[in-house]
Design a protein around this motif. Structure first.
Motif, PDB file in Angstrom:
ATOM      1  N   SER A  84      48.258  45.849  34.220  1.00  0.00           N
ATOM      2  CA  SER A  84      48.498  46.951  35.159  1.00  0.00           C
ATOM      3  C   SER A  84      48.746  48.273  34.438  1.00  0.00           C
ATOM      4  O   SER A  84      48.962  49.300  35.086  1.00  0.00           O
TER       5      SER A  84
ATOM      6  N   SER B 296      36.854  49.654  42.471  1.00  0.00           N
ATOM      7  CA  SER B 296      38.275  49.700  42.800  1.00  0.00           C
ATOM      8  C   SER B 296      39.114  49.035  41.716  1.00  0.00           C
ATOM      9  O   SER B 296      38.628  48.185  40.957  1.00  0.00           O
ATOM     10  N   THR B 297      40.376  49.415  41.668  1.00  0.00           N
ATOM     11  CA  THR B 297      41.298  48.806  40.711  1.00  0.00           C
ATOM     12  C   THR B 297      41.429  47.314  40.946  1.00  0.00           C
ATOM     13  O   THR B 297      41.416  46.516  40.000  1.00  0.00           O
ATOM     14  N   SER B 298      41.553  46.905  42.209  1.00  0.00           N
ATOM     15  CA  SER B 298      41.739  45.481  42.503  1.00  0.00           C
ATOM     16  C   SER B 298      40.528  44.665  42.079  1.00  0.00           C
ATOM     17  O   SER B 298      40.671  43.564  41.523  1.00  0.00           O
ATOM     18  N   GLU B 299      39.328  45.184  42.311  1.00  0.00           N
ATOM     19  CA  GLU B 299      38.113  44.473  41.903  1.00  0.00           C
ATOM     20  C   GLU B 299      38.032  44.366  40.382  1.00  0.00           C
ATOM     21  O   GLU B 299      37.690  43.307  39.834  1.00  0.00           O
TER      22      GLU B 299
ATOM     23  N   GLU C  42      40.709  41.812  39.143  1.00  0.00           N
ATOM     24  CA  GLU C  42      40.371  40.424  39.452  1.00  0.00           C
ATOM     25  C   GLU C  42      39.353  39.887  38.452  1.00  0.00           C
ATOM     26  O   GLU C  42      39.476  38.769  37.957  1.00  0.00           O
TER      27      GLU C  42
ATOM     28  N   ASN D  45      48.976  41.307  36.603  1.00  0.00           N
ATOM     29  CA  ASN D  45      49.330  42.232  37.675  1.00  0.00           C
ATOM     30  C   ASN D  45      49.286  41.438  38.975  1.00  0.00           C
ATOM     31  O   ASN D  45      48.297  41.436  39.685  1.00  0.00           O
TER      32      ASN D  45
ATOM     33  N   GLY E  28      49.218  39.795  42.482  1.00  0.00           N
ATOM     34  CA  GLY E  28      48.801  40.367  43.745  1.00  0.00           C
ATOM     35  C   GLY E  28      49.693  39.956  44.898  1.00  0.00           C
ATOM     36  O   GLY E  28      50.553  39.089  44.790  1.00  0.00           O
TER      37      GLY E  28
ATOM     38  N   ASN F 223      48.411  38.786  47.783  1.00  0.00           N
ATOM     39  CA  ASN F 223      47.770  37.758  48.592  1.00  0.00           C
ATOM     40  C   ASN F 223      48.584  36.478  48.610  1.00  0.00           C
ATOM     41  O   ASN F 223      49.097  36.043  47.587  1.00  0.00           O
TER      42      ASN F 223
ATOM     43  N   ARG G  34      42.973  37.737  51.586  1.00  0.00           N
ATOM     44  CA  ARG G  34      42.133  38.429  50.609  1.00  0.00           C
ATOM     45  C   ARG G  34      41.148  39.399  51.260  1.00  0.00           C
ATOM     46  O   ARG G  34      40.608  40.275  50.590  1.00  0.00           O
TER      47      ARG G  34
ATOM     48  N   SER H 272      46.367  48.102  53.048  1.00  0.00           N
ATOM     49  CA  SER H 272      45.937  48.498  51.705  1.00  0.00           C
ATOM     50  C   SER H 272      47.192  48.776  50.897  1.00  0.00           C
ATOM     51  O   SER H 272      48.207  49.231  51.436  1.00  0.00           O
TER      52      SER H 272
ATOM     53  N   PRO I  34      47.886  50.730  44.032  1.00  0.00           N
ATOM     54  CA  PRO I  34      48.288  50.042  42.801  1.00  0.00           C
ATOM     55  C   PRO I  34      49.259  50.836  41.937  1.00  0.00           C
ATOM     56  O   PRO I  34      49.940  50.260  41.091  1.00  0.00           O
TER      57      PRO I  34
END
Length: 714
Positions: free
Chosen positions: A101, A169-172, A175, A191, A193, A195, A214, A244, A247
C-alpha cells in the motif's frame, strides 16, 4: 547426474570462429548472474548496471548483473528508482518498501500494468516501442492522486501502444501484484481489502453484520427482535447498495439502492452528509463516522467489526450468489455464518421482475446439513421477505435437496427448476483460518517427505490437539513424541513456541477430506508460502496411509511431448579481424515449427526424473512436481564452458531454462510453456550474444487413466 541434453529443442548449439591474436587462454572474469524484474515478468524494458550501460530485459523479464551491483530500469527518458540487483526485483525493491500500500509501490505498479502492450498482465508485461518514444521523467515519490494527474503520466499511457489508455485502478493493480508476489514467494505486507463478511457480536442485536462483495455492492444486516433490545426504536432488516473505498484516505462512499431497516446501518450517516471511513487491519474492520461534524474522529465515533471465519472445514461457510442473477433479481444471495446461522437476501425492485408479487428483503435463521446428506435444513428466526427464500415464515423448518461442492450449491426444490449459487471468493481465504474451538479436539495426519530428518520415504506424521497443548509423532515412528503448548494467532495461524514454527492452512481438498498447510519460521512466510512448500494433512489416518503408499510407489508416466515455437530471437553478431561470434550463427528455427518427442516422467515424491527418446542414452534432467496445482516444472541453469575449445574464443554458454506444465483434466494433457535463453560469452571483449526461444507445450499421457492418476497422486 548424466549429461544434460533436453531433447531436440533445448541446449541448441551456438556458433563462433577464429581465435585471439596471441593465442592466450581466456582471462577469468567475474561471474554474471541473471535476475528477473517482476510485476508479472516485465519484458522489453531498458536497464543499466555498473557493468551493462544499456540492456533490455528478455521475454521472461530477465536481466544480467554482477554481484553487488545496482540496477536501474527505464522506459525511454523515464527512469524508475534504482534497486540492488538480485535474483528477483519487484516494485517493492524499487520503492524500498515491503508494504504494497506504499504510494510509491502503487504508482509504479499502476504505470507498469497500464503500459502492457496487449493489456493482459496475467501473461506478462511487455513494453511497446511507442511507450519508449513517448516517455518523459516522472516523480514516483508522490501521492497516488498527484501521480495520476501528472501530464507526463497521462500522455505516456495514452500513447504507449497499449489498449489501456488511462491508469488502471489501484485495487486492480494491487490484486494483480499481490497475486504475483504470493506465487513468487516474496514476503510483503498485504494491503488487506474490505471484501468479505464482518460481524459485531458486542451488542444486544441477534445479528449485526456487513458484507462487502467483490462486485462493488454491499449489504447491512441487522436483527433486534428479542429482549434485551439494543436500541429503541430500531427496525430489523437489510439495506443494500454500492460502495467505493478511497485507498488513500479510506473514505467510504455508499449509494443506498434498497433499505428496509430505516435509519440503522449507514442510512442516517448518508442522509446527514457525514464522513464515513473504513479501515481494515488484519481481521478487524473499523467504521469511523464524524457524527459531530468537527472533521475528526472522537471517542464513541468508531465501531469495530470482526471478519467472520469458519471454525471447521465446513465448505458452506461464506457468501454464495446466484449464478445468473440477471435472470432472477437485482441481487440474490445466501450467506452462511460460522455459528450455524444463515441469511437469505433477495431484491427484485427493477423491471423486468422475476416474479410478481414478490417481497424484497431478508430472512435469517439456522441451518444444518446431516452427515452424508444431499440436503440442507433451514429454520427461520426472522423473515421480512414473505414467501421468498428457503422458509415461509418463522419457526417451521424447510429441507431442500442440494448438491454441494466447495465452489457451488445446486438447489433442487420439489417441482421447481434447479438454482445454482456460486461461492464468492472474498470469503474463501478467511475460512482457512484455524480457531481455538476447532483445535479443542482435532487430530490430523500429515503426509510428508523429510529426507534430512526421517529418511527418503514418504511417511505419515500424526498431530493431535486438546485445547491447550499438542502431541506430535515425529517421523511417524511412534517412539519420538514431541509435546508442547500452542497459540492461535489473530491471523488464524498456529504458533508452536517450542519449535519457533508457524503453521497456516492454505486450501481444502474436500474429495480427500484433507487440507494443504504450510509451516515456516515467521507468520508472514506461513501465510504466503508458495504451493511448492505446502503439504497435505488428512483427517482420516487410513486415507493418509493410502496416499503415502502411492507416493512411495514411484509412479511413472510416458508422455507424447509436443512443442510449438511461438517466439524466437537470434543473438547479435560480433566481429573482429580474426574472429566472429554469434548465438545461432548458422541460422535459427522458424516460429510456428512443431516438433514431438516421447518422454518418460518418473516421480519420486516431488521430484520428477525426465528422459527423452531425442536425447543421448543415459541422459536425464530433473523437474519438480507440485501436487496442490498438479504442475510439473522447474527453472534452472546449465553452463557449458569453452564450447569451441579454442583459446581466446567463446568461453562460455549459459542456458537459462524454465519449464512449467499443469494438468488440464478437460484436455487430458499437461499444458504449459518452455522458455530458454542462451547467452554466449566472448572472452575477446566481454561481448554477449543472446538467443531466446519460447515454446507452447502439450504433453499427453500415453498410458491408462489409472497410470495418470497414480502419477498425479489422485
Amino acid at each position: 547426474m548424466g549429461a544434460l541434453v533436453l531433447g531436440q529443442f533445448l541446449l541448441t548449439a551456438c556458433g563462433g570462429g577464429g581465435s585471439s591474436s596471441d593465442g592466450s587462454p581466456p582471462v577469468s572474469e567475474p561471474s554474471t548472474s541473471t535476475g528477473r524484474f517482476i510485476d508479472s515478468p516485465v519484458a522489453n524494458i531498458g536497464y543499466r548496471t555498473e557493468s551493462i550501460p544499456d540492456g533490455v530485459t528478455n521475454a521472461n523479464g530477465q536481466f544480467k548483473y554482477l554481484e553487488g551491483e545496482t540496477v536501474t530500469f527505464f522506459i525511454g527518458d523515464l527512469e524508475f528508482p534504482p534497486a540492488p540487483a538480485t535474483e528477483k526485483v519487484t516494485p517493492l525493491d524499487l520503492a524500498g518498501s515491503t508494504d504494497t500500500s506504499d504510494p510509491t509501490v502503487i504508482n509504479i505498479i499502476r504505470l507498469l500494468q497500464s503500459l502492457d502492450d496487449d493489456g493482459i498482465t496475467s501473461t506478462g508485461i511487455t513494453i511497446n516501442q511507442l511507450a519508449k518514444d513517448n516517455a518523459t521523467p516522472v516523480d514516483f515519490f508522490i501521492s497516488e492522486s498527484e501521480f495520476q494527474n501528472l501530464m507526463a503520466v497521462k500522455v505516456l499511457v495514452e500513447n504507449s501502444g497499449s489498449p489501456t489508455t488511462s491508469l488502471i485502478s489501484t485495487s486492480e493493480a494491487l490484486e494483480h501484484f499481490e497475486g504475483i508476489l504470493v506465487g513468487e514467494g516474496v514476503e510483503f505486507v498485504a494491503n488487506l481489502g474490505i471484501n468479505g463478511i464482518w460481524v459485531n457480536e458486542n451488542t444486544d442485536n441477534e445479528l449485526l453484520a456487513f458484507v462487502f462483495f467483490r462486485d462493488g455492492t454491499y449489504v447491512h444486516l441487522e436483527v433486534d427482535e428479542e429482549l434485551p433490545l439494543d436500541e429503541q426504536p430500531e427496525t430489523s432488516g437489510m439495506e443494500w447498495g454500492t460502495y467505493s473505498l478511497d485507498p488513500e484516505t479510506r473514505a467510504l462512499t455508499v449509494d443506498i439502492d434498497f433499505d428496509r431497516n430505516l435509519d440503522t446501518g449507514l442510512t442516517s450517516s448518508v442522509n446527514g452528509g457525514l464522513d464515513i471511513f473504513a479501515r481494515v487491519s488484519g481481521d478487524q474492520l473499523t467504521f469511523e463516522i464524524d457524527e459531530n461534524g468537527n472533521s475528526s474522529i472522537d471517542d464513541g465515533e468508531s465501531t469495530v467489526f470482526s471478519r467472520s471465519a469458519s471454525e471447521t472445514m465446513d465448505e458452506l461457510v461464506g457468501i454464495w450468489k446466484v449464478a445468473n442473477v440477471a435472470d432472477f433479481n437485482d441481487t440474490l444471495a445466501l450467506i452462511f455464518f460460522a455459528d450455524g446461522t444463515y441469511v437469505h437476501m433477495e431484491i427484485d425492485e427493477q423491471a423486468p421482475f422475476d416474479e410478481q408479487p414478490e417481497t424484497s428483503g431478508m430472512e435469517w435463521g439456522t441451518y444444518s446439513v446431516s452427515p452424508g446428506s444431499d440436503a440442507i435444513t433451514f429454520t427461520g428466526l426472522f423473515d421480512n421477505n414473505g414467501d421468498t427464500g428457503p422458509v415461509n415464515g418463522v419457526g417451521s423448518p424447510s429441507t431442500i435437496s442440494a448438491s454441494i461442492s466447495d465452489t457451488s450449491i445446486v438447489f433442487n426444490p420439489n417441482s421447481e427448476e434447479p438454482t445454482t449459487f456460486l461461492k464468492d471468493p472474498a470469503t474463501q481465504p478467511r475460512a482457512l483460518a484455524f480457531t481455538e474451538s476447532e483445535l479443542q479436539n482435532l487430530t490430523w495426519y500429515a503426509a510428508l517427505q523429510e529426507p534430512e530428518d526421517c529418511g527418503p520415504d514418504w511417511l505419515v506424521e500424526e498431530t493431535s490437539f486438546d485445547g491447550t497443548s499438542y502431541t506430535l509423532d515425529l517421523c511417524g515412528t511412534g517412539t519420538d513424541i514431541e509435546t508442547g503448548s500452542y497459540e492461535v494467532l489473530s491471523s488464524g495461524v498456529i504458533f508452536w513456541p517450542g519449535f519457533g514454527e508457524y503453521i497456516a492452512r492454505k486450501s481444502f481438498d474436500s474429495d480427500r477430506q484433507a487440507f494443504y498447510a504450510c509451516s515456516a519460521d515467521t507468520e508472514l512466510a506461513a501465510l504466503e508460502c508458495p504451493a511448492s512448500e505446502q503439504f497435505l494433512n488428512f483427517l482420516n489416518k487410513s486415507d493418509a496411509e493410502a496416499y503415502v503408499a502411492e507416493q512411495n510407489a514411484n509412479p511413472e508416466l510416458t508422455v507424447s511431448w509436443e512443442a510449438e515455437l511461438t517466439a524466437y530471437s537470434q543473438g547479435d553478431l560480433f566481429e573482429t579481424e580474426s574472429a566472429t561470434m554469434q548465438c545461432d550463427s548458422g541460422g535459427g528455427p522458424t516460429v510456428g515449427e512443431v516438433g514431438t518427442e516421447t518422454q518418460t516422467w518418473s516421480r519420486d515424491g516431488t521430484e520428477v526424473t525426465v528422459t527423452s527418446d531425442a536425447s543421448e542414452p543415459g541422459s536425464f534432467w530433473l523437474l519438480d512436481f507440485t501436487q496442490s496445482t498438479l504442475t510439473v516444472g522447474k527453472t534452472y541453469q546449465e553452463t557449458e564452458a569453452d564450447p569451441t575449445g579454442e583459446p581466446g574464443d567463446i568461453f562460455e554458454n549459459v542456458f537459462d531454462i524454465s519449464e512449467s506444465y499443469t494438468w488440464d483434466s478437460e484436455q487430458g494433457a499437461f499444458i504449459g510453456e518452455l522458455a530458454e535463453t542462451i547467452t554466449l560469452s566472448w572472452s575477446i571483449d566481454g561481448s554477449e550474444s543472446v538467443c531466446e526461444y519460447t515454446y507452447s507445450v502439450v504433453a499427453t499421457p500415453q498410458g491408462t487413466e489409472a497410470e495418470t492418476s497414480a502419477f498425479l497422486g489422485l
